[in-house]
Design a protein around this motif. Structure first.
Motif, PDB file in Angstrom:
ATOM      1  N   GLY A 316      41.752 -36.988  -8.128  1.00  0.00           N
ATOM      2  CA  GLY A 316      41.169 -35.832  -8.578  1.00  0.00           C
ATOM      3  C   GLY A 316      41.850 -35.296  -9.985  1.00  0.00           C
ATOM      4  N   ALA A 317      41.341 -33.799  -9.688  1.00  0.00           N
ATOM      5  CA  ALA A 317      41.158 -33.397 -11.360  1.00  0.00           C
ATOM      6  C   ALA A 317      42.916 -32.982 -11.383  1.00  0.00           C
ATOM      7  N   PRO A 318      43.635 -34.319 -12.950  1.00  0.00           N
ATOM      8  CA  PRO A 318      45.281 -33.688 -12.740  1.00  0.00           C
ATOM      9  C   PRO A 318      45.598 -32.667 -12.950  1.00  0.00           C
ATOM     10  N   ASP A 319      44.953 -31.479 -13.125  1.00  0.00           N
ATOM     11  CA  ASP A 319      45.360 -29.963 -13.348  1.00  0.00           C
ATOM     12  C   ASP A 319      45.091 -29.177 -12.266  1.00  0.00           C
ATOM     13  N   VAL A 320      44.989 -29.752 -11.062  1.00  0.00           N
ATOM     14  CA  VAL A 320      44.889 -28.797  -9.578  1.00  0.00           C
ATOM     15  C   VAL A 320      45.048 -29.259  -9.381  1.00  0.00           C
ATOM     16  N   ASP A 321      46.063 -28.457  -8.640  1.00  0.00           N
ATOM     17  CA  ASP A 321      47.364 -28.180  -7.292  1.00  0.00           C
ATOM     18  C   ASP A 321      46.176 -27.934  -6.203  1.00  0.00           C
ATOM     19  N   PRO A 322      46.576 -29.390  -5.149  1.00  0.00           N
ATOM     20  CA  PRO A 322      45.755 -30.024  -4.214  1.00  0.00           C
ATOM     21  C   PRO A 322      46.287 -29.300  -2.900  1.00  0.00           C
ATOM     22  N   LEU A 323      47.258 -28.258  -3.200  1.00  0.00           N
ATOM     23  CA  LEU A 323      47.639 -27.726  -2.437  1.00  0.00           C
ATOM     24  C   LEU A 323      47.417 -25.720  -2.580  1.00  0.00           C
ATOM     25  N   ALA A 324      46.328 -25.910  -3.627  1.00  0.00           N
ATOM     26  CA  ALA A 324      45.929 -24.491  -3.736  1.00  0.00           C
ATOM     27  C   ALA A 324      44.167 -24.079  -3.269  1.00  0.00           C
ATOM     28  N   PRO A 325      44.698 -22.367  -2.825  1.00  0.00           N
ATOM     29  CA  PRO A 325      43.658 -23.075  -2.143  1.00  0.00           C
ATOM     30  C   PRO A 325      41.498 -22.739  -2.079  1.00  0.00           C
ATOM     31  N   VAL A 326      41.506 -23.127  -1.399  1.00  0.00           N
ATOM     32  CA  VAL A 326      39.828 -23.765  -1.474  1.00  0.00           C
ATOM     33  C   VAL A 326      38.781 -22.709  -1.810  1.00  0.00           C
ATOM     34  N   PRO A 327      37.527 -22.651  -2.386  1.00  0.00           N
ATOM     35  CA  PRO A 327      37.035 -21.632  -2.324  1.00  0.00           C
ATOM     36  C   PRO A 327      36.331 -22.194  -0.853  1.00  0.00           C
ATOM     37  N   ALA A 328      35.802 -20.997  -0.334  1.00  0.00           N
ATOM     38  CA  ALA A 328      35.363 -21.669   1.066  1.00  0.00           C
ATOM     39  C   ALA A 328      33.501 -22.344   0.485  1.00  0.00           C
TER      40      ALA A 328
END
Length: 382
Positions: A316-328
């Motif tokens: 996936g995206a290299p700069d996105v925390d996989p545990l960050a909130p996900v938009p609805a």
């Protein structure tokens, strides 16, 4: 007064007989370590073990351990005292090192990532000056981030110094480092949770037994992200003079999670910390009831073999925390199903051995501080 989480056994262990290099512990066989090592063995990856130091012992080759650094504070009466990172009075850091890069000789464990390098960062854990370990650890985390560590293993935590530790962890993350921390070993007590695991991006690790059931001693909650083996294993004992068999708890499980990350990163050196974390989460052996996660095992048991042997997981995206909130309304990957059991407290093994404790330094304990049961939510999960 501070409260240190020294996730360490307090029970009496059984002296470990010398084991042959070809006879690894069962968890390595289950994880298909030998097959994984044909693909990647951790080479090119440095894991900083910020802990009680490292002592050269049978079972760990000196070439697997870097010079490292000591951040121990000298006593007031000896301000010029210097300490070597290659010393360890109680063996906790040495055990974590062996779980990652050990050679399996002399009764010690075969490391899960034998080709990796461990950077020992020695704090005052295990000494009379252990009250200083939190602030020292924060300094050590920054040192590791500035000196080539890709992964930082934290098999302990400190309430009093949490703000400094949080800032240090965030600094390391800004340098592209993956920080992995133990949940704690108070699951049979007031279930106090290592506060470091609530920092966004930190992987909080719970402990499993031989049957992939959660250990009763494993602290658990909303900050549990993954789990790994933490039951009977070779542990340094007798003031770091021998190997014994004891429960490794979330300390040992965290070392195995760090080693798993090292294997994946070794095979995919162009990935970022977020991408390594993401595939570990996606390929974890999740709860057998089909739940996405639960508070005992998180998203499930780490299974680096799924990445290395089955080519599973999407970085996936290299700069996105996989545990960050996900938009609805945004679809999220579903972790791989696996053998890991559902984990209610009553299902935890009754054979987990003697309880583990969180070392309280001073008169104020975690419950008195109101920290044991009231924790800030690390992140919202959809």
């Amino acid at each position: 007064m501070g409260v240190i989480v020294a996730t360490w056994a307090v029970g009496v262990g059984t002296v470990m007989p010398a084991a042959a290099d070809s006879d690894p512990p069962d968890y390595l066989t289950i994880m298909k370590a030998q097959e994984m090592w044909r693909v990647a063995d951790g080479s090119g990856i440095t894991v900083a073990v910020v802990d009680s130091g490292f002592k050269e012992v049978p079972g760990v080759r000196s070439e697997s351990v870097l010079p490292g650094v000591s951040v121990m504070s000298p006593p007031i009466e000896q301000p010029d005292e210097k300490y070597s990172p290659h010393d360890d009075v109680d063996g906790h850091g040495t055990t974590m090192t062996a779980a990652i890069v050990g050679d399996g000789s002399g009764g010690g464990p075969k490391g899960l990532a034998p080709g990796a390098k461990v950077m020992p960062v020695r704090t005052s854990l295990g000494t009379p000056m252990a009250f200083a370990a939190g602030a020292e650890g924060a300094k050590g985390i920054r040192y590791a981030a500035d000196n080539g560590a890709k992964i930082i293993n934290l098999s302990w935590g400190d309430y009093y110094s949490y703000p400094r530790l949080k800032e240090a962890v965030q600094y390391a993350q800004s340098k592209g480092v993956l920080v992995i921390a133990a949940m704690g070993n108070d699951g049979e007590g007031n279930n106090a949770i290592n506060l470091i695991t609530q920092v966004p991006g930190v992987l909080g690790i719970g402990a499993l037994d031989e049957t992939a059931e959660p250990l009763a001693l494993s602290s658990h909650g909303h900050t549990t992200d993954l789990s790994a083996y933490g039951s009977k294993a070779p542990i340094r004992c007798k003031e770091n003079t021998a190997w014994c068999v004891k429960d490794g708890g979330t300390s040992y499980a965290t070392a195995l999670a760090s080693a798993s990350a090292a294997l994946v990163w070794s095979a995919h050196p162009d990935w970022t910390a977020h991408q390594v974390a993401r595939v570990l989460i996606e390929t974890a052996g999740g709860p057998v009831d089909g739940a996405k996660r639960n508070d005992w095992i998180g998203y499930g048991a780490v299974r680096p073999r799924m990445v290395l042997l089955e080519k599973a997981g999407t970085p996936g995206a290299p700069d996105v925390d996989p545990l960050a909130p996900v938009p609805a309304n945004t679809p999220t990957p579903t972790p791989s199903t696996g053998q890991t059991a559902v984990a209610p407290a009553e299902a935890a093994s009754e054979e987990a051995g003697p309880p583990w404790q969180w070392l309280a330094l001073g008169a104020v304990v975690a419950a008195g501080l109101g920290l044991a049961g009231t924790l800030i939510v690390k992140r919202r999960r959809s």
